[in-house]
Design an enzyme around this catalytic site. Structure first.
Site, short mmCIF file in Angstrom:
data_model
loop_
_atom_site.label_atom_id
_atom_site.label_comp_id
_atom_site.label_asym_id
_atom_site.label_seq_id
_atom_site.Cartn_x
_atom_site.Cartn_y
_atom_site.Cartn_z
N LYS A 182 12.22 10.57 -20.65
CA LYS A 182 10.91 10.11 -20.29
C LYS A 182 9.68 11.01 -21.11
O LYS A 182 8.93 10.72 -21.93
CB LYS A 182 10.89 10.17 -18.92
CG LYS A 182 9.43 9.80 -18.50
CD LYS A 182 9.18 9.65 -16.70
CE LYS A 182 7.86 9.08 -16.51
NZ LYS A 182 7.66 9.02 -15.21
N GLU A 188 18.91 19.06 -22.25
CA GLU A 188 20.36 18.74 -22.42
C GLU A 188 20.34 17.60 -23.14
O GLU A 188 21.11 17.33 -24.22
CB GLU A 188 20.70 18.32 -20.93
CG GLU A 188 20.73 19.16 -19.97
CD GLU A 188 19.66 19.34 -18.83
OE1 GLU A 188 19.62 19.63 -17.79
OE2 GLU A 188 18.39 19.02 -19.48
N GLY A 234 11.88 8.11 -13.56
CA GLY A 234 13.28 7.93 -14.16
C GLY A 234 14.33 7.43 -13.30
O GLY A 234 15.10 6.52 -13.91
N ARG A 235 14.16 7.43 -12.00
CA ARG A 235 15.34 7.04 -11.25
C ARG A 235 15.02 5.41 -11.01
O ARG A 235 15.89 4.58 -10.55
CB ARG A 235 15.72 7.59 -9.86
CG ARG A 235 14.36 7.82 -9.16
CD ARG A 235 14.56 8.79 -7.95
NE ARG A 235 13.42 9.17 -7.10
CZ ARG A 235 12.55 10.15 -7.56
NH1 ARG A 235 12.67 10.49 -8.74
NH2 ARG A 235 11.45 10.28 -6.78
N GLU A 320 16.88 12.11 -4.16
CA GLU A 320 15.78 12.68 -5.02
C GLU A 320 14.57 12.00 -4.63
O GLU A 320 13.22 12.67 -4.45
CB GLU A 320 15.91 12.11 -6.57
CG GLU A 320 15.07 13.10 -7.44
CD GLU A 320 15.52 13.04 -8.84
OE1 GLU A 320 16.19 14.02 -9.31
OE2 GLU A 320 14.91 12.06 -9.65
N HIS A 351 42.59 6.14 1.23
CA HIS A 351 43.80 7.05 1.11
C HIS A 351 43.21 8.45 0.79
O HIS A 351 44.25 9.35 0.59
CB HIS A 351 44.83 6.64 0.24
CG HIS A 351 45.47 5.38 0.51
ND1 HIS A 351 46.48 5.10 1.34
CD2 HIS A 351 44.82 3.86 0.26
CE1 HIS A 351 46.64 3.86 1.65
NE2 HIS A 351 45.89 3.26 0.93
N LYS A 473 15.60 24.66 -13.39
CA LYS A 473 15.39 24.24 -14.86
C LYS A 473 14.51 25.52 -15.51
O LYS A 473 14.79 26.21 -16.71
CB LYS A 473 14.58 23.16 -15.29
CG LYS A 473 15.28 21.57 -15.03
CD LYS A 473 14.18 20.54 -15.61
CE LYS A 473 15.00 19.41 -14.85
NZ LYS A 473 14.30 17.99 -15.68
#
Length: 500
Positions: A182, A188, A234-235, A320, A351, A473
């Site tokens: 963005k 990263e 972003g999300r 978030e 399981h 960060k």
């Protein structure tokens, strides 16, 4: 005035779900709803109908209709950043100006997708992190199996192993990079992009950048830049050019159908009365469980392999957005907010973690997500067994097994009988999709978005900022720069041992 005070007070009383079915003849009707190919059943949750009525009244007190109108109209709903949240405009619901900008961006994305689908490109490495990766990965994993476009490899982790695996699966000459950030400053993402570019021997001008800061992407050297609005979080960004991998893999028409399905859910959320509004009902149940009953976990289990990434996607969307202890106006919040979202895929999870769900001491609502029609052509017994297991798990959580019944099954061995006893009365809900196609997936994701937003309004939270992710960060950057910020002894020793 605290419109949730009565909810917290009501939460002190234990709830017998099985007794509610006897005492509330209209329970199933009031706690079930359907829209846009989704069928929601909340009746097996520990939510008495009088509490539901209180929660509906709380919606009015919290001005949910007003906040909903502001969200869908492109008005300011993110006060800490002073802006709107315009992700719905990407699917045609918003102010005229926002929708026009989004439509222009969609046309640009469609053109690039068509170019990549008709050329010699065989693979796309999509590099992003957080919402820039989780959403596209979900879309491609759910819908991309039968796609006829280039293969998509989503890389998010800065761990070199993630990028190494993607690079090992492609041929450099026929691979292109899509870089999503963005701000176009995400460390990263840019590190992965530089390494991938070098490994592929590619040119920056062949890269596609998707960002809200096209100036930075252009300065970096990207040859194709697809912008999206700063007001698209972003999300919530998969509806924008961030969802380009779906258009590349399955075609622009699939992306258009995804957006159309989401727009249909937007219309349902906007126009349907609150008592039978899918996102609203689900949000009220969420607030009651976490805020009223103190149940701080919510498990989501997708009984369809194509939705295996849904729990991970919802973790970011819900935690978030609403994982905050500060109210919209800056003061402290009273009571619990977002629960911890977790989950897995059925029947695998049965399981693994279902032992705790059935007999453990940590109790929280479980949500089962299933699809009526399979997406494969294998023998019908596969899907029949899958759905039978899904429905049986919810029934077992509610029914349980008495000690007397367990004793009869255990030949009179009391110790064994105690081990085979299930308390029951454990809450669960079911979300059943008619089918899993692009439109229904779009409606499903939009349902979860509006559900999260509704819960935020009731709790007085701003769901569109994420200041909590910033501190880590900042400290990571300080460590990499060799700055001494007075770290605790444990951190200092770990840095020394690792030699960073």
């Amino acid at each position: 005035m605290d419109h949730l005070a009565a909810i917290r007070a009501a939460g002190a009383a234990p709830v017998d779900i099985r007794a509610l079915f006897m005492a509330e003849p209209d329970r199933l009707a009031r706690l079930s709803a359907a829209a846009c190919g989704l069928h929601l059943d909340l009746s097996r949750l520990a939510l008495p109908l009088p509490v539901l009525d209180q929660l509906l009244a709380a919606c009015t007190a919290a001005d949910l209709p007003g906040w909903r109108a502001r969200l869908l109209g492109g008005e300011m709903v993110n006060p800490s950043e002073g802006r709107a949240a315009t992700h719905t405009a990407e699917r045609g619901v918003g102010s005229t100006a926002d929708v026009a900008v989004a439509a222009a961006g969609a046309a640009q994305g469609d053109a690039i997708a068509h170019q990549l689908r008709t050329g010699s490109v065989t693979d796309i490495i999509h590099i992003g992190i957080g919402g820039s990766a989780l959403g596209p990965a979900l879309l491609v994993d759910a819908l991309g199996r039968d796609g006829d476009g280039p293969r998509i490899h989503v890389v998010s982790n800065i761990d070199g192993e993630a990028l190494h695996r993607a690079l090992a699966a492609v041929q450099p000459a026929t691979t292109r990079l899509v870089i999503v950030s963005k701000t176009f400053t995400t460390a990263e993402t840019l590190t992965n992009a530089e390494t991938a570019l070098a490994a592929l021997g590619g040119r920056r001008e062949d890269c596609i950048a998707i960002t809200a800061r096209p100036d930075r992407a252009t300065a970096w050297g990207a040859g194709h830049v697809l912008p999206f609005a700063e007001s698209v979080g972003g999300r919530y960004s998969l509806w924008s050019a961030v969802g380009l991998p779906l258009a590349i893999r399955c075609g622009p028409s699939a992306f258009a159908a995804l957006r159309a399905g989401a727009a249909a859910m937007d219309a349902h959320f906007r126009d349907t009365p609150l008592p039978c509004n899918l996102p609203v009902l689900a949000a009220l149940a969420d607030v009651w469980a976490a805020h009223g009953q103190g149940q701080q976990t919510r498990g989501v289990f997708a009984y369809d392999e194509r939705l295996r990434l849904l729990p991970a996607y919802l973790q970011q969307l819900e935690m978030e957005s609403n994982g905050k202890g500060v109210a919209r106006g800056g003061g402290p919040l009273a009571g619990a907010t977002a629960p911890i979202t977790w989950g897995g895929t059925g029947t695998d999870a049965q399981h693994a973690v279902f032992q705790l769900i059935h007999q453990g001491t940590a109790i929280g609502p479980i949500e089962f997500v299933a699809v009526r029609k399979p997406g494969h052509g294998l023998p019908a017994t596969h899907h029949r067994q899958l759905l039978a297991n899904c429905f049986a798990q919810g029934a077992a959580l509610l029914k349980g097994r008495s000690f007397a019944d367990a004793l009869a099954l255990s030949g009179g061995d009391e110790a064994l009988a105690h081990a085979k006893t299930f308390s029951g009365n454990r809450p669960s809900s079911t979300l059943l999709l008619d089918r899993l196609d692009a439109a229904t997936l779009g409606a499903l994701i939009a349902f979860y978005e509006h559900r999260t937003f509704t819960a935020a309004v009731l709790l007085g939270i701003n769901p569109f900022d994420q200041w909590g992710v910033e501190l880590g960060k900042e400290l990571a950057n300080a460590l990499l720069a060799g700055e001494d910020l007075g770290f605790d002894p444990s951190t200092a020793r770990l840095v020394a041992l690792a030699g960073i």
